[in-house]
Each structure stands twice: as C-alpha cells, then as structure tokens.
Design a protein around this motif. Structure first.
Motif, PDB file in Angstrom:
ATOM      1  N   LEU A  96      18.752   4.263   0.277  1.00  0.00           N
ATOM      2  CA  LEU A  96      18.400   3.354  -0.824  1.00  0.00           C
ATOM      3  C   LEU A  96      17.892   4.083  -2.079  1.00  0.00           C
ATOM      4  O   LEU A  96      17.494   3.439  -3.048  1.00  0.00           O
ATOM      5  CB  LEU A  96      17.326   2.364  -0.348  1.00  0.00           C
ATOM      6  CG  LEU A  96      17.717   1.493   0.862  1.00  0.00           C
ATOM      7  CD1 LEU A  96      16.535   0.652   1.315  1.00  0.00           C
ATOM      8  CD2 LEU A  96      18.912   0.594   0.542  1.00  0.00           C
ATOM      9  N   HIS A  97      17.936   5.422  -2.075  1.00  0.00           N
ATOM     10  CA  HIS A  97      17.301   6.159  -3.186  1.00  0.00           C
ATOM     11  C   HIS A  97      17.943   5.866  -4.536  1.00  0.00           C
ATOM     12  O   HIS A  97      17.308   5.997  -5.569  1.00  0.00           O
ATOM     13  CB  HIS A  97      17.305   7.676  -2.909  1.00  0.00           C
ATOM     14  CG  HIS A  97      18.624   8.342  -3.149  1.00  0.00           C
ATOM     15  ND1 HIS A  97      19.652   8.300  -2.232  1.00  0.00           N
ATOM     16  CD2 HIS A  97      19.105   9.041  -4.210  1.00  0.00           C
ATOM     17  CE1 HIS A  97      20.695   8.950  -2.715  1.00  0.00           C
ATOM     18  NE2 HIS A  97      20.394   9.418  -3.910  1.00  0.00           N
ATOM     19  N   ASP A  98      19.208   5.448  -4.557  1.00  0.00           N
ATOM     20  CA  ASP A  98      19.916   5.200  -5.829  1.00  0.00           C
ATOM     21  C   ASP A  98      20.251   3.726  -6.041  1.00  0.00           C
ATOM     22  O   ASP A  98      21.013   3.388  -6.940  1.00  0.00           O
ATOM     23  CB  ASP A  98      21.238   5.983  -5.848  1.00  0.00           C
ATOM     24  CG  ASP A  98      21.098   7.345  -6.514  1.00  0.00           C
ATOM     25  OD1 ASP A  98      20.033   7.615  -7.092  1.00  0.00           O
ATOM     26  OD2 ASP A  98      22.050   8.132  -6.448  1.00  0.00           O
ATOM     27  N   ILE A  99      19.665   2.857  -5.243  1.00  0.00           N
ATOM     28  CA  ILE A  99      20.082   1.442  -5.266  1.00  0.00           C
ATOM     29  C   ILE A  99      19.757   0.764  -6.603  1.00  0.00           C
ATOM     30  O   ILE A  99      20.349  -0.249  -6.967  1.00  0.00           O
ATOM     31  CB  ILE A  99      19.454   0.668  -4.071  1.00  0.00           C
ATOM     32  CG1 ILE A  99      20.204  -0.633  -3.829  1.00  0.00           C
ATOM     33  CG2 ILE A  99      17.955   0.475  -4.244  1.00  0.00           C
ATOM     34  CD1 ILE A  99      19.860  -1.321  -2.516  1.00  0.00           C
ATOM     35  N   GLY A 100      18.848   1.369  -7.388  1.00  0.00           N
ATOM     36  CA  GLY A 100      18.458   0.763  -8.667  1.00  0.00           C
ATOM     37  C   GLY A 100      19.302   1.169  -9.862  1.00  0.00           C
ATOM     38  O   GLY A 100      19.017   0.754 -10.989  1.00  0.00           O
ATOM     39  N   VAL A 113      17.729  -2.513 -21.410  1.00  0.00           N
ATOM     40  CA  VAL A 113      16.372  -2.705 -20.875  1.00  0.00           C
ATOM     41  C   VAL A 113      15.483  -1.675 -21.576  1.00  0.00           C
ATOM     42  O   VAL A 113      15.960  -0.658 -22.042  1.00  0.00           O
ATOM     43  CB  VAL A 113      16.294  -2.540 -19.334  1.00  0.00           C
ATOM     44  CG1 VAL A 113      17.062  -3.622 -18.621  1.00  0.00           C
ATOM     45  CG2 VAL A 113      16.768  -1.164 -18.883  1.00  0.00           C
ATOM     46  N   ASN A 114      14.195  -1.979 -21.645  1.00  0.00           N
ATOM     47  CA  ASN A 114      13.280  -1.103 -22.390  1.00  0.00           C
ATOM     48  C   ASN A 114      12.573  -0.119 -21.467  1.00  0.00           C
ATOM     49  O   ASN A 114      11.605  -0.464 -20.801  1.00  0.00           O
ATOM     50  CB  ASN A 114      12.225  -1.937 -23.140  1.00  0.00           C
ATOM     51  CG  ASN A 114      12.881  -2.890 -24.112  1.00  0.00           C
ATOM     52  OD1 ASN A 114      13.919  -2.576 -24.687  1.00  0.00           O
ATOM     53  ND2 ASN A 114      12.296  -4.063 -24.285  1.00  0.00           N
ATOM     54  N   ASN A 115      13.117   1.087 -21.413  1.00  0.00           N
ATOM     55  CA  ASN A 115      12.485   2.167 -20.643  1.00  0.00           C
ATOM     56  C   ASN A 115      12.148   1.787 -19.204  1.00  0.00           C
ATOM     57  O   ASN A 115      11.033   2.012 -18.736  1.00  0.00           O
ATOM     58  CB  ASN A 115      11.211   2.650 -21.349  1.00  0.00           C
ATOM     59  CG  ASN A 115      11.536   3.237 -22.702  1.00  0.00           C
ATOM     60  OD1 ASN A 115      12.511   3.967 -22.848  1.00  0.00           O
ATOM     61  ND2 ASN A 115      10.745   2.907 -23.708  1.00  0.00           N
ATOM     62  N   VAL A 116      13.104   1.169 -18.534  1.00  0.00           N
ATOM     63  CA  VAL A 116      12.939   0.914 -17.099  1.00  0.00           C
ATOM     64  C   VAL A 116      13.868   1.895 -16.398  1.00  0.00           C
ATOM     65  O   VAL A 116      15.085   1.841 -16.576  1.00  0.00           O
ATOM     66  CB  VAL A 116      13.326  -0.536 -16.721  1.00  0.00           C
ATOM     67  CG1 VAL A 116      12.981  -0.808 -15.256  1.00  0.00           C
ATOM     68  CG2 VAL A 116      12.632  -1.544 -17.620  1.00  0.00           C
ATOM     69  N   SER A 117      13.303   2.808 -15.615  1.00  0.00           N
ATOM     70  CA  SER A 117      14.145   3.825 -14.986  1.00  0.00           C
ATOM     71  C   SER A 117      14.787   3.295 -13.705  1.00  0.00           C
ATOM     72  O   SER A 117      14.277   2.351 -13.082  1.00  0.00           O
ATOM     73  CB  SER A 117      13.319   5.071 -14.653  1.00  0.00           C
ATOM     74  OG  SER A 117      12.464   4.802 -13.555  1.00  0.00           O
ATOM     75  N   HIS A 118      15.886   3.917 -13.296  1.00  0.00           N
ATOM     76  CA  HIS A 118      16.550   3.469 -12.072  1.00  0.00           C
ATOM     77  C   HIS A 118      15.660   3.694 -10.842  1.00  0.00           C
ATOM     78  O   HIS A 118      15.749   2.962  -9.869  1.00  0.00           O
ATOM     79  CB  HIS A 118      17.915   4.165 -11.901  1.00  0.00           C
ATOM     80  CG  HIS A 118      17.838   5.617 -11.606  1.00  0.00           C
ATOM     81  ND1 HIS A 118      17.823   6.587 -12.592  1.00  0.00           N
ATOM     82  CD2 HIS A 118      17.763   6.295 -10.431  1.00  0.00           C
ATOM     83  CE1 HIS A 118      17.742   7.780 -12.034  1.00  0.00           C
ATOM     84  NE2 HIS A 118      17.695   7.636 -10.727  1.00  0.00           N
ATOM     85  N   GLU A 119      14.757   4.708 -10.895  1.00  0.00           N
ATOM     86  CA  GLU A 119      13.845   4.926  -9.765  1.00  0.00           C
ATOM     87  C   GLU A 119      12.895   3.737  -9.597  1.00  0.00           C
ATOM     88  O   GLU A 119      12.612   3.316  -8.472  1.00  0.00           O
ATOM     89  CB  GLU A 119      13.007   6.204  -9.969  1.00  0.00           C
ATOM     90  CG  GLU A 119      13.780   7.506  -9.867  1.00  0.00           C
ATOM     91  CD  GLU A 119      14.292   8.002 -11.229  1.00  0.00           C
ATOM     92  OE1 GLU A 119      14.768   9.150 -11.289  1.00  0.00           O
ATOM     93  OE2 GLU A 119      14.220   7.238 -12.210  1.00  0.00           O
ATOM     94  N   GLN A 120      12.411   3.211 -10.736  1.00  0.00           N
ATOM     95  CA  GLN A 120      11.506   2.047 -10.673  1.00  0.00           C
ATOM     96  C   GLN A 120      12.234   0.836 -10.084  1.00  0.00           C
ATOM     97  O   GLN A 120      11.685   0.105  -9.261  1.00  0.00           O
ATOM     98  CB  GLN A 120      10.985   1.709 -12.077  1.00  0.00           C
ATOM     99  CG  GLN A 120      10.002   2.737 -12.633  1.00  0.00           C
ATOM    100  CD  GLN A 120       9.680   2.481 -14.099  1.00  0.00           C
ATOM    101  OE1 GLN A 120      10.584   2.227 -14.915  1.00  0.00           O
ATOM    102  NE2 GLN A 120       8.416   2.540 -14.462  1.00  0.00           N
ATOM    103  N   ILE A 121      13.496   0.651 -10.507  1.00  0.00           N
ATOM    104  CA  ILE A 121      14.267  -0.491 -10.001  1.00  0.00           C
ATOM    105  C   ILE A 121      14.603  -0.284  -8.523  1.00  0.00           C
ATOM    106  O   ILE A 121      14.570  -1.232  -7.725  1.00  0.00           O
ATOM    107  CB  ILE A 121      15.535  -0.733 -10.849  1.00  0.00           C
ATOM    108  CG1 ILE A 121      15.160  -0.993 -12.315  1.00  0.00           C
ATOM    109  CG2 ILE A 121      16.340  -1.912 -10.301  1.00  0.00           C
ATOM    110  CD1 ILE A 121      16.327  -1.082 -13.279  1.00  0.00           C
ATOM    111  N   SER A 122      14.893   0.952  -8.136  1.00  0.00           N
ATOM    112  CA  SER A 122      15.152   1.250  -6.714  1.00  0.00           C
ATOM    113  C   SER A 122      13.960   0.827  -5.866  1.00  0.00           C
ATOM    114  O   SER A 122      14.118   0.215  -4.806  1.00  0.00           O
ATOM    115  CB  SER A 122      15.402   2.752  -6.505  1.00  0.00           C
ATOM    116  OG  SER A 122      16.638   3.139  -7.056  1.00  0.00           O
TER     117      SER A 122
END
Length: 408
Positions: A96-100, A113-122
């Motif tokens: 799931l490390h890249d799911i975001g 989106v405003n500075n939301v990283s894929h790690e945060q979404i993951s």
C-alpha cells in the motif's frame, strides 16, 4: 467471508511467477482503492520519451510484495526473528506504500490539490482500509510511518535500500529499455542482514550496492529527470492549473470526479473521508479525456496546452548548470506576446524556468551500512574503494528554461 482460493499466482514479466502470500493481501488487492492503481501509470509522462513506459503502479506494488517475501525468507534463514504478524504487516505496508498516487504520479500534487503529498494520501487510504479490515493494518501503518521499534522493518519500506527502489529501478529499466538501470535486486536481497535491529549489507555485497547507487543516478538523469519528460509534466501541471482558474468562471467539460477537484480548494486539512472516496475514483483516464475535450476550448491557453500534450507537440527545453538569466526569460516571453497578442500572464504558461536536482545517495537518510567479516559496520561511503560513491552523495542541481518552438 470465505478465504479459500485466495492464494493466487500472478505472472510478472520481471520476476516470473509471484504468489500472493495471504488472504489479507488478496483482499487488499481486490479492493477498489488498490484496483485504481491499474489506471495510474508508474512513470507519469515518461511514455512520451520511452514508448514502452506504460506499466502501472499496480504492477510495481505487487512486485514490491514479491521482493519483500524474498527478504523475509533470507532474514529468517540468517536467524533474524520475524513473527507472523510482523511478516504480514511488512507485506501490507509495502503493498500500500504508493496507493495515494494521483493521476500521472506527481502532476496532481502541484496543480489541483494544495501541497498534499501522495504519502499523506497513502496514509489516509491505509487508515480507511484499517477501519474496513477490523484493525488488521495497525502494525503495517506503524511500520509505514517509521514508528515501529524495529527500525530495519521501516527501512525496508522507506530507506535507501527499500523494496520500493529495488522494484522500480528494475521494472522501469525493463519497460523503458534503459539497460543501465537493471539492478540485481535478488543479489542485493541475498546480502541483507540485520544487526541490532538495523539493516546492513554483508561485505561481499558491496559491489552490488555500488551498482545500485550508480543505476539510481543514471535512471534519474536519463529517465525520471529526462528533459522532454520534464517539459511534458510541466505542460500537464499548467493545463490543470489553467483549468482550475477558468473553472471559477465557467464549468468545463470533464468527469464528475475531476470536476470535484476543480471546484474545491483541497488541502491536507480538509482532505476528509468524502474527498478520499472521490479521489479513489480519480485516475489517468479522467485527465486524458479532459485534455482531449479541452483542446477544443475557446481559451487560448487551455486549448494549446491540452493539444500540445495530446499530440506530443511539446515545448523546447534547455538544461543549464547555472541559473537562467532573467533577460533570457523576458526575450522568450516578449516574443510569444508579440506573435499571439496575448497577455504576459497567459504567456507565462508557455515560457518558464525551473530546477531539478539529483542525489543518488542521501547521507542523512538511513545510511547504507556495510557489515564487515570482522563485525565492524561502516557507511558505504567509507567502506567503498570507489571515490564515485562519495561524489554521488552530493546533490547536483540543474536549471531549465521552457519556451515554445517556432509555433504553438
């Protein structure tokens, strides 16, 4: 829920047959959040440079699980204790490390989106899945966040020799045809060991590590930071930014999912469950179909940016070792303003500067430690007899300017 028939075998072009290790991993793969990764390209706009680079985040994540299975087997063989619970958590965390990741990898993070990283979404996805799967991902989340008291497990998910890198270098090298990136991940994994709950590489694996660091440097300059790929990604970011700008005045033709992100100012603070659910339906197809529609839009900027991506009529890009002079930028801006009679703010969508940097080995981030036969442990930079490794630990920055060829 019956758990029979969940230990499937998949055929992968890189590793051959991959087994799904347990029913939880099977159920996570089957979940709609994970199935979305089939529609997210692994390498963003790189297919405009390397026509074979059409593999997806789905391929990559499953490849990572396969490598993690090898790691667990090797470490246990060497006497490292890994419980069944820890094993399952390692598989879930790497799956799931890249799911975001959003459409075309990083383009979304800089545009709608405003500075939301894929790690945060993951992490948000993992927490949502943890609720759905009766807290069975609690340990995986702890490892993913780097909070588990056995650091080597966190390093296997996010470190300088993690399974993410071990898979993507080999996989991206295969699909682009760039042979220099083809690392021997199997040998690297065989040389792994754990001392004091920290990850080490046995001394005889030192040359494999050197090759790994060199391959990483090569792949970044030759593939991930290829100037044409940079130009294409910048066009996409700007097309999405322009769409968001125009959307304040008029609704654009786009999918319901993409429309939500054009309508709303989304930052990490308001990235709630509803947003996450809508995001889980957003993929490359939304963006490509929008661009196909927008190339016929009456707005000069949006239509030209969209058409340039769809037909691969990209901007010219020049890389320099020094910062781009302000007067160079002004010359190209003025030229475009004069030809098309557009405003400076419109011209800036097509003429701009930026910078890229590459650091193949990060000295301040989970160092790669070599375990000598004597039991001494030292950083690869000191252990290697290649001066090259020390040089690769320095960040190299290059500067670019993009501007149109003769005609848009």
């Amino acid at each position: 829920m019956p758990t029979n028939n969940k230990l499937k075998i998949l055929n992968d072009p890189i590793y051959g047959f991959i087994t799904i290790p347990n029913s939880l991993i099977f159920d996570l793969i089957q979940h709609k959040y994970f199935q979305r990764l089939r529609r997210i390209t692994q390498m963003g706009m790189s297919y405009l440079v390397y026509p074979g680079a059409h593999h997806t985040r789905f391929h990559h994540a499953i490849g990572c699980v396969h490598l993690m299975q090898q790691v667990v087997n090797i470490l246990r063989f060497k006497g490292v204790s890994i419980s069944e619970e820890e094993e399952g958590a390692l598989y879930a965390a790497i799956l799931l490390h890249d799911i975001g990741h959003g459409p075309f990898s990083h383009a979304m993070e800089h545009s709608i989106v405003n500075n939301v990283s894929h790690e945060q979404i993951s992490l948000l996805f993992m927490e949502q899945l943890n609720t759905e799967f009766n807290s069975s991902l609690t340990l995986a989340i702890q490892i993913f966040k780097g909070e588990y008291p056995r650091p080597f497990m966190c390093e296997l998910i996010s470190g300088q020799l993690d399974m993410d890198r071990a898979d993507y270098l080999k996989r991206d090298s295969f699909y682009t045809g760039v042979a220099e990136g083809n690392i021997n991940s199997e040998r690297l994994i065989t040389m792994l060991n754990v001392v004091g709950d920290k990850l080490v590489i046995e001394e005889k694996g030192i040359y494999s590590v050197e090759k790994f660091i060199n391959a990483r440097r090569f792949m970044y300059w030759q593939v991930y930071l290829h100037k044409t790929g940079i130009a294409a990604e910048q066009l996409l970011i700007r097309a999405l930014q322009r769409a968001k700008e125009l959307n304040k005045v008029e609704k654009l033709n786009t999918s319901r999912t993409l429309q939500y992100f054009l309508d709303n100012e989304i930052s990490f603070e308001n990235f709630n469950e509803e947003t996450l659910n809508i995001f889980s339906g957003l993929d490359d197809y939304d963006v490509i179909s929008a661009l196909k529609e927008w190339q016929h839009h009456h707005d000069f900027v949006l239509s030209h940016l969209s058409e340039m991506i769809i037909n691969r009529n990209l901007l010219k890009i020049k890389l320099k070792n020094k910062k781009i002079k302000e007067e160079d930028l002004k010359i190209h801006l003025q030229h475009l303003i004069n030809i098309y009679n557009i405003s400076e703010s419109e011209a800036k969508y097509f003429v701009f500067t930026g910078e890229i940097s590459n650091q193949a080995y990060q000295l301040n981030h989970h160092k790669i430690n070599i375990l000598h036969k004597s039991g001494k442990i030292e950083d690869i930079v000191k252990a290697s007899d290649q001066l090259n490794v020390k040089a690769l630990a320095k960040p190299i920055t290059k500067y670019y300017i993009c501007y149109p060829k003769e005609k848009l």
